[in-house]
Enzyme design. Structure first.
Site, PDB file in Angstrom:
ATOM      1  N   TYR A 125     -19.668 -91.390-152.082  1.00  0.00           N
ATOM      2  CA  TYR A 125     -20.214 -92.517-151.327  1.00  0.00           C
ATOM      3  C   TYR A 125     -21.531 -92.121-150.663  1.00  0.00           C
ATOM      4  O   TYR A 125     -22.530 -92.861-150.730  1.00  0.00           O
ATOM      5  CB  TYR A 125     -19.202 -92.969-150.279  1.00  0.00           C
ATOM      6  CG  TYR A 125     -19.592 -94.221-149.547  1.00  0.00           C
ATOM      7  CD1 TYR A 125     -19.345 -95.479-150.101  1.00  0.00           C
ATOM      8  CD2 TYR A 125     -20.207 -94.164-148.288  1.00  0.00           C
ATOM      9  CE1 TYR A 125     -19.695 -96.643-149.423  1.00  0.00           C
ATOM     10  CE2 TYR A 125     -20.561 -95.320-147.611  1.00  0.00           C
ATOM     11  CZ  TYR A 125     -20.299 -96.555-148.185  1.00  0.00           C
ATOM     12  OH  TYR A 125     -20.664 -97.696-147.512  1.00  0.00           O
TER      13      TYR A 125
ATOM     14  N   SER B 207     -26.391 -97.968-145.738  1.00  0.00           N
ATOM     15  CA  SER B 207     -25.237 -97.635-144.904  1.00  0.00           C
ATOM     16  C   SER B 207     -25.687 -96.604-143.893  1.00  0.00           C
ATOM     17  O   SER B 207     -26.689 -95.908-144.089  1.00  0.00           O
ATOM     18  CB  SER B 207     -24.105 -97.058-145.755  1.00  0.00           C
ATOM     19  OG  SER B 207     -23.064 -96.537-144.958  1.00  0.00           O
TER      20      SER B 207
END
Length: 252
Positions: A157, A144
């Site tokens: 996250y 990501s």
């Protein structure tokens, strides 16, 4: 079995980036194992592939469960005979939550899916790739933009995505002895249902709310097909693909 026939597995193949990538891999000639928790969306992905003339099979599994993943990859080995590519894609989003409001259960849930799930799937694919003949294969991890830079209030996250980078580097190193290549693709704002909220405005580093640009998810899928199609003597260790004007580089 034809030496030219290639087999790929995609986790989280029922929607979003996983579905787009599974379809793109099938269009490129791969036979695809569709892995995910819910069977119905996997069947929808398979039907889309079938209509286009491709080949895919459904393997329902929960990436957070060791037994479930081991069973799925055992079935893949039995049905396909080998595995050439794993797109280690399954993960969960985690909205902005201030640190003092984090519960341990929330933290553990994010870690179980985004980190332990990546490990379990990589290990299962590794065991197959190491023992098959010809030996080797490729593991592509979905990182990501958050593997490089966090959004506000996303400690769980962000931590898991930074950890995925560590997994990628470790596998890229350890895989040399077994002809196993490992890559990571870091994606910024692919247009899926998960990023729809960004068109309405999301929290920025300076505390403001602002909409963000997105890109068509097929660009991500095509990039993964390129990575997956390389000979094992070549590897894209890290790729960042992002909406051109999203606030990642510079100061927003």
């Amino acid at each position: 079995m034809s030496a030219s026939k290639k087999f790929a597995a995609v986790t989280g193949a029922g929607s979003g980036i996983g579905r787009a990538t599974a379809i793109a891999l099938a269009n490129a000639g791969f036979t695809v194992a569709l892995i995910g928790r819910r069977e119905e969306p996997l069947l929808e992905t398979r039907e889309t592939i079938r209509i286009a003339g491709g080949a895919a099979s459904v393997f329902s599994a929960d990436v957070t469960s060791e037994a479930s993943i081991e069973q799925a990859f055992s079935r893949i080995a039995h049905e396909f005979g080998r595995l050439d590519v794993l797109f280690n894609n399954a993960g969960r989003n985690a909205g902005a939550v201030p640190l003092d409001e984090y519960s341990l259960d929330f933290w553990n849930d994010v870690v179980a899916t985004n980190l332990t799930g990546v490990f379990l799937c990589a290990r299962a694919a590794w065991r197959l790739m190491k023992t098959q003949s010809p030996q080797g294969g490729r593991i592509i991890n979905n990182g990501s933009i958050s593997a490089h830079s966090p959004r506000p209030n996303t400690i769980a996250y962000t931590a898991t995505k930074h950890a995925v980078t560590g997994i990628t580097k470790s596998l890229a190193l350890d895989g040399r002895a077994f002809n196993i290549a490992c890559s990571q693709i870091d994606i910024g704002n692919a247009a899926t249902s998960l990023t729809e909220r960004m068109t309405r405005g999301v929290l920025q580093a300076d505390g403001t709310m602002a909409p963000e640009a997105r890109m068509d998810v097929t660009h991500v899928a095509n990039a993964i097909v390129h990575m997956a199609s390389l000979p094992l003597e070549a590897n894209v260790l890290n790729m960042t693909i992002m909406a051109t004007t999203m606030p990642f580089v510079g100061r927003g």
